[in-house]
Write a protein that holds these residues in place. Structure first.
Motif, PDB file in Angstrom:
ATOM      1  N   GLU A  10     -15.009  -9.245  -5.256  1.00 21.81           N
ATOM      2  CA  GLU A  10     -15.074  -7.832  -4.846  1.00 21.81           C
ATOM      3  C   GLU A  10     -14.240  -7.580  -3.601  1.00 21.81           C
ATOM      4  OE1 GLU A  10     -19.096  -6.661  -4.396  1.00 21.81           O
ATOM      5  OE2 GLU A  10     -19.461  -6.406  -6.544  1.00 21.81           O
ATOM      6  N   GLY A  11     -14.382  -8.470  -2.618  1.00 30.52           N
ATOM      7  CA  GLY A  11     -13.616  -8.312  -1.383  1.00 30.52           C
ATOM      8  C   GLY A  11     -12.131  -8.428  -1.624  1.00 30.52           C
TER       9      GLY A  11
ATOM     10  N   ASN B 130     -10.589  -7.956  -4.473  1.00 31.98           N
ATOM     11  CA  ASN B 130     -10.132  -6.802  -5.265  1.00 31.98           C
ATOM     12  C   ASN B 130      -9.987  -5.564  -4.392  1.00 31.98           C
ATOM     13  OD1 ASN B 130     -10.101  -8.362  -7.579  1.00 31.98           O
ATOM     14  ND2 ASN B 130     -12.167  -7.776  -8.192  1.00 31.98           N
ATOM     15  N   SER B 131     -10.927  -5.413  -3.445  1.00 29.83           N
ATOM     16  CA  SER B 131     -10.835  -4.262  -2.541  1.00 29.83           C
ATOM     17  C   SER B 131      -9.566  -4.342  -1.700  1.00 29.83           C
ATOM     18  CB  SER B 131     -12.061  -4.217  -1.631  1.00 29.83           C
ATOM     19  OG  SER B 131     -11.955  -3.166  -0.697  1.00 29.83           O
ATOM     20  N   ILE B 132      -9.288  -5.537  -1.182  1.00 26.11           N
ATOM     21  CA  ILE B 132      -8.060  -5.721  -0.396  1.00 26.11           C
ATOM     22  C   ILE B 132      -6.834  -5.534  -1.277  1.00 26.11           C
ATOM     23  CG2 ILE B 132      -6.705  -7.426   0.877  1.00 26.11           C
ATOM     24  CD1 ILE B 132      -9.295  -8.505   1.998  1.00 26.11           C
ATOM     25  N   ARG B 133      -6.914  -6.064  -2.526  1.00 30.34           N
ATOM     26  CA  ARG B 133      -5.792  -5.900  -3.446  1.00 30.34           C
ATOM     27  C   ARG B 133      -5.522  -4.423  -3.706  1.00 30.34           C
ATOM     28  NH1 ARG B 133      -7.320  -7.165  -9.356  1.00 30.34           N
ATOM     29  NH2 ARG B 133      -8.436  -5.232  -8.862  1.00 30.34           N
ATOM     30  N   ASN B 134      -6.600  -3.658  -3.950  1.00 29.16           N
ATOM     31  CA  ASN B 134      -6.428  -2.228  -4.217  1.00 29.16           C
ATOM     32  C   ASN B 134      -5.857  -1.509  -2.998  1.00 29.16           C
ATOM     33  OD1 ASN B 134      -7.489  -2.633  -6.773  1.00 29.16           O
ATOM     34  ND2 ASN B 134      -9.563  -2.075  -6.177  1.00 29.16           N
ATOM     35  N   THR B 135      -6.358  -1.917  -1.813  1.00 29.68           N
ATOM     36  CA  THR B 135      -5.847  -1.300  -0.587  1.00 29.68           C
ATOM     37  C   THR B 135      -4.360  -1.593  -0.414  1.00 29.68           C
ATOM     38  OG1 THR B 135      -8.027  -1.503   0.461  1.00 29.68           O
ATOM     39  CG2 THR B 135      -6.120  -1.163   1.903  1.00 29.68           C
TER      40      THR B 135
ATOM     41  N   TYR C 261      -2.715 -11.338  -2.486  1.00 27.98           N
ATOM     42  CA  TYR C 261      -3.924 -11.349  -3.309  1.00 27.98           C
ATOM     43  C   TYR C 261      -4.240 -12.757  -3.797  1.00 27.98           C
ATOM     44  CZ  TYR C 261      -7.054 -10.510  -7.236  1.00 27.98           C
ATOM     45  OH  TYR C 261      -8.111 -10.545  -8.107  1.00 27.98           O
TER      46      TYR C 261
END
Length: 609
Positions: free
Chosen positions: A305-306, A308-313, A47
């Protein structure tokens, strides 16, 4: 101090290293942690690195936008500077500038200059106003009467005295009353922002500043260009002058006002700044020509956003893998611990002297090899215990037999030859009186006594045992007459096989006592033999007596399996024969009994070939 250190160490080992917990808990926890921590570190590093790359890419992209807008604005305003030079170099303007006083102005000079300004203003739609000032002499303003700016009003503005006296242009942002079309109707409350290009007028004769040319340009063209390159979904671009005022901002109300401190403080870094307080990502470039800063502002949350999306994934994936890791760790721990638990339980049984059973070996790994080795050890230990026990039993039996023999010798001081001679005398007397039955009985009894008393080996042939058994049954036949019949069926090849001495007579006696005496009917006793396999044969003694009930039969079978040696145990004859056979031939040989109530009993003797 040492005691405190020891307590601390003890607490650490109990809480952190789970000293007092079971192995399955330790393996599950530590295996899961070994996977969980690398996954968390990998997530954080991924991240962080992705965020850095994303910020760098956003900076490069926004800087390109800034440079494009900067290039356009510099060219755009350069065109207006050229326009101002055309006006200044126009012959009518030169004539106007040569006028020293108001009295010397020709009545056509001012209208001619106004005409020049009007032609220049009407040539472009983005020009709002032209104003020419001749210090203390004349001011020409193309605005309507209500919107005309007085010399005093202009001179009081902050920028007026900042215009260089050498004829270079200065560009500033200010707000003027809004005009509608060329009618230029005014409204003091309705202002519009303009970019003002101010240039000092130089006296052609004295080369001294003598006035000012002011060009006001609206934001129409600048709005069109900036709106085409909006950074992100909610980002925007703004321009600051050297004093920190907004030269351009998407909100017209902010143009010309001082920028907020967070947006002015862009020199804290080289070329981009993460304003965490305002949650803004700022990228800028500086125009050396205009001395302006072109700044793009994007909400940091939108930029990330991108990431964070990767982090959440990655986070969710990590959680799934951690759960799977814990499940697999628990399964691994269970597969390792369960065999150890079974081994521990079996060890507890061995501790109390129970050597029966085995621990199941479910794998071929080190634990399986350990379990297999422990089973072999217990089996060997059980064998050694049995050997020691049997040795002690034999020793006791030998002592008892010796004492029994001594007792019998004390009780029976009669010479055996006296008994044999007495029986022979009875037999002779019976023959003299033609009493054949008494003669046969006396002869049979004498042979039985000689067989039992005379010194011979512990093993005899089947043939010898059958002959003695027949003598015994012949004597019983005179007692029971027609109630008793017997039959022998032993193959010739088995007659010379070995058997323990004095085996058949106790068993035949049991047939008479338990199979013949309790009933009034006929009883048939049969002795036959058969081969069981290449190493074993069976000698079977059967009777047609009343049989044995299931409970009693089970007790006798258990007794034979347990090989007990207790004087209080019934069926001493059977147990004596069984133990002597096992002692002579091995534990795999001996007696077994089958019986059905009212259908008779069979005593089997398992012997080696």
């Amino acid at each position: 101090m040492k005691s405190v250190r020891n307590r601390t160490t003890d607490l650490l080992t109990r809480t952190v290293f789970l000293r007092d917990k079971s192995l399955i808990v330790k393996l599950s926890v530590f295996s899961g942690l070994l996977i969980m921590f690398p996954m968390i570190i990998f997530t954080l590093i991924s991240y962080t690195r992705f965020s850095e790359v994303l910020q760098e890419e956003a900076h490069d992209y926004n800087r390109q936008i800034n440079e494009q807008i900067q290039f356009f604005v510099e060219g755009y305003l350069r065109d207006f500077e050229i326009e101002t030079l055309k006006i200044i170099n126009h012959p009518d303007t030169i004539t106007f500038l040569k006028t020293d006083t108001f009295q010397h102005l020709h009545e056509q000079t001012v209208p001619a200059v106004r005409k020049v300004l009007e032609n220049a203003a009407y040539s472009r739609s983005d020009i709002v106003n032209y104003t020419m000032i001749l210090d203390d002499v004349q001011i020409i303003d193309l605005a309507s009467t209500e919107q005309k700016q007085s010399l005093l009003q202009l001179q009081n503005e902050y920028w007026y005295n900042l215009v260089p006296p050498n004829g270079q242009s200065r560009m500033i942002v200010r707000r003027i009353p809004r005009t509608t079309g060329r009618a230029r109707t005014s409204s003091t409350k309705n202002e519009q922002p303009v970019i003002t290009i101010a240039k000092r007028l130089i006296n052609p004769q004295t080369l001294q500043p003598m006035g000012m040319l002011i060009l006001d340009v609206n934001y129409k063209r600048l709005h069109e260009v900036v709106n085409r390159v909006r950074p992100g979904h909610s980002g925007y671009l703004y321009i600051l002058d050297d004093s920190g005022r907004y030269v351009y901002h998407p909100k017209n109300t902010k143009i010309g006002t001082m920028a907020e401190h967070s947006e002015r403080n862009i020199h804290a870094a080289d070329d981009y700044l993460l304003n965490r307080k305002e949650n803004l990502f700022l990228t800028w470039s500086e125009s050396e020509v205009l001395d302006w800063h072109f700044v793009t502002s994007i909400p940091f949350s939108e930029l990330m956003e991108g990431a964070n999306s990767i982090r959440n994934t990655i986070f969710l994936t990590s959680i799934v893998f951690i759960i799977i890791a814990f499940i697999m760790s628990f399964g691994l721990a269970t597969s390792l611990i369960n065999p150890l638990k079974r081994l521990r339980n079996f060890i507890r049984k061995v501790e109390v002297g129970d050597f029966t059973g085995k621990v199941p070996v479910v794998s071929k790994d080190e634990i399986g090899m350990l379990t297999h080795g422990f089973n072999n050890m217990v089996e060997r230990l059980d064998t050694l215990m049995e050997e020691v026990y049997a040795s002690k039993i034999k020793e006791i039996e030998m002592n008892l037999r010796q004492k029994e023999t001594e007792l019998k010798m004390l009780q029976a001081q009669i010479n055996p030859h006296f008994l044999y001679n007495s029986l022979d005398t009875i037999r002779g007397m019976a023959l003299e009186r033609d009493m054949d039955d008494i003669s046969i009985m006396a002869e049979s009894l004498a042979q039985l006594l000689r067989y039992n008393i005379k010194e011979e080996a512990a093993k005899v042939t089947i043939k010898q045992e059958i002959l003695i058994g027949e003598k015994y049954l012949r004597i019983q036949k005179y007692r029971f007459e027609e109630k008793l019949t017997y039959h022998f069926d032993v193959p010739e090849e088995l007659l010379e096989k070995k058997i323990a001495k004095f085996t058949l007579q106790p068993l035949l006696e049991n047939c008479v006592v338990h199979g013949l005496e309790p009933q009034t009917g006929h009883t048939n006793i049969t002795i036959h033999a058969k081969t069981l396999d290449s190493n074993t044969f069976l000698l079977l003694i059967s009777d047609t007596g009343p049989g044995i009930d299931e409970e009693q039969l089970e007790k006798i079978t258990t007794l034979l399996k347990s090989d007990q040696n207790n004087d209080k145990v019934r069926h001493i004859g059977i147990m004596n024969v069984h133990k002597r056979i096992r002692h002579l031939f091995g534990n795999e040989y001996g007696l077994f009994i089958t019986s059905t109530l009212t259908s008779g009993t069979t005593v089997g003797i398992k012997l080696p070939l």
